[in-house]
Design a protein around this motif. Sequence first.
Motif, mmCIF file in Angstrom:
data_model
loop_
_atom_site.group_PDB
_atom_site.id
_atom_site.type_symbol
_atom_site.label_atom_id
_atom_site.label_comp_id
_atom_site.label_asym_id
_atom_site.label_seq_id
_atom_site.Cartn_x
_atom_site.Cartn_y
_atom_site.Cartn_z
ATOM 1 N N TYR A 60 0.802 -1.028 -0.068
ATOM 2 C CA TYR A 60 0.056 -0.023 0.048
ATOM 3 C C TYR A 60 0.751 1.418 -0.032
ATOM 4 C CZ TYR A 60 -3.816 3.056 1.145
ATOM 5 O OH TYR A 60 -4.813 4.005 1.001
ATOM 6 N N ASN A 61 0.750 2.089 -0.824
ATOM 7 C CA ASN A 61 1.373 3.282 -0.918
ATOM 8 C C ASN A 61 0.661 4.524 -1.073
ATOM 9 O OD1 ASN A 61 0.716 3.335 -3.556
ATOM 10 N ND2 ASN A 61 2.509 3.707 -4.512
ATOM 11 N N GLY A 62 -0.860 4.283 -0.674
ATOM 12 C CA GLY A 62 -1.588 5.688 -0.690
ATOM 13 C C GLY A 62 -2.076 6.105 -2.185
ATOM 14 N N SER A 220 -0.746 10.842 -11.249
ATOM 15 C CA SER A 220 0.331 9.875 -10.702
ATOM 16 C C SER A 220 1.194 10.548 -9.645
ATOM 17 C CB SER A 220 0.886 9.259 -12.107
ATOM 18 O OG SER A 220 1.953 8.264 -11.535
ATOM 19 N N ILE A 221 1.399 9.651 -8.573
ATOM 20 C CA ILE A 221 2.111 10.476 -7.540
ATOM 21 C C ILE A 221 3.532 9.920 -7.338
ATOM 22 C CG2 ILE A 221 2.128 11.729 -4.979
ATOM 23 C CD1 ILE A 221 -0.974 11.226 -5.386
ATOM 24 N N GLY A 222 4.658 10.438 -7.654
ATOM 25 C CA GLY A 222 5.956 9.949 -7.179
ATOM 26 C C GLY A 222 6.764 10.741 -6.318
ATOM 27 N N GLY A 298 3.144 13.885 -15.919
ATOM 28 C CA GLY A 298 3.522 14.930 -14.826
ATOM 29 C C GLY A 298 4.699 14.272 -13.984
ATOM 30 N N ARG A 299 5.311 13.209 -14.678
ATOM 31 C CA ARG A 299 6.381 12.715 -13.777
ATOM 32 C C ARG A 299 7.628 12.799 -14.676
ATOM 33 N NH1 ARG A 299 4.230 8.085 -10.445
ATOM 34 N NH2 ARG A 299 6.490 7.778 -10.155
ATOM 35 N N SER A 300 8.930 13.240 -14.129
ATOM 36 C CA SER A 300 9.766 13.174 -14.877
ATOM 37 C C SER A 300 11.109 12.038 -14.484
ATOM 38 C CB SER A 300 10.743 14.453 -14.622
ATOM 39 O OG SER A 300 11.022 14.853 -13.257
HETATM 40 MG MG MG Z 1 4.919 4.434 -7.694
#
Ligand code: MG
Length: 300
Positions: A60-62, A220-222, A298-300
């Motif tokens: 789980y990473n939220g 997408s959240i990194g 939105g991710r680099s």
């Molecule tokens: Mg990820």
Amino acid sequence: MTLAEVAERCYHITSSYLASSSDSAIVGSTKEALNLTRRYFLQDVFTQWNPFSKKLSFSYNGGKDCQVLLILYLSCLWEFFAESVGSSQYPAQYHQFPLRFLPTVYINQTETFTTLENSIESTRKRYFLSVYESPQNQTSMPEAFKKFLDVHPQTEAIVIGIRHTDPFGSDLDCVQKTDKNWPTFMRIQPLLHWKLANVWSLLLYSNEEICGLYETGFTSIGSINSTVPNPFLKKSHSDLQNPFQWEIENAFGKRKEDINKVRVSKLSSADVQLFAGCSDDEYYPGWYLVDDSLERAGRS
Ligand code: MG
Ligand code: FAD
Ligand code: MG
């Protein structure tokens, strides 16, 4: 509230979604996706790894994917429990839901948004997760899972919310062993066939609180240093319609006065400062984007 009550609520969410009469194509394909995931859990996974034992854990990473998978997992847990009660020779009142907390694992390595961290903390409480959190030293994911197994050696299989459209996700199977450079356990990946639109359709319908970053245009959240709102959601860039108006208006247990509201967690003050200078409504919410190929723009 107890884990049993939350699992029962999740079961009502998925049942109510499956029984809904929307004629949208997205809802139709999400019902199919949901039924396949349900079959995976009930027929292929829970028959091999008893979900009420310590053999099975949940990663789980939220993020939206593992939250939607968690809802499905809890729904199936309830169904699995109810089936066992139904087939028992003893009356229902003699059966107690066998788990109080759900074994979960969170590898906390990259520096991430405090809004996401807060959201993980509040979901931990809401869904009765017993979270193993990796020590915050910079090791690789396989190393972190090796340490997790040292602490939880009974774990035989871990549920993962990865989808075919994720990087390196195209050739994966629902049940498979980890790769050679990983510690050995079974990977359970019942969300592979879900498209971005399916995830948003069920998640928004569920009426469960989701991480507030999604409302500000994240898809997408990194890590905090490599993630920005999705440029394809910039309002000055294009004119977009909400593809999930039906889900939001008809959400599970929705009150009339909240008819157009999506329940999102509050942005942390640190993140509000981080976004200072960007206007509040510069981006459409993350769920306005349904093209899987643009999910990580939105991710680099
Ligand atoms: Mg990820
Ligand atoms: P995301 O959407 O961010 O993540 C997909 C899912 O991975 C999430 O829904 C969640 O269930 C899980 N996850 C991601 N990040 C975390 C985290 N920090 N803590 C806990 N769970 C997380 N790759 C290989 O090449 N070979 C392997 O054998 C292999 N085994 C894995 C076993 C497990 C239990 C996990 C969690 C990952 C494994 N991976 C493996 C990596 C996996 O294939 C993805 O690359 C990785 O999960 C990152 O996903 P993402 O960021 O692209 O997508
Ligand atoms: Mg994902």
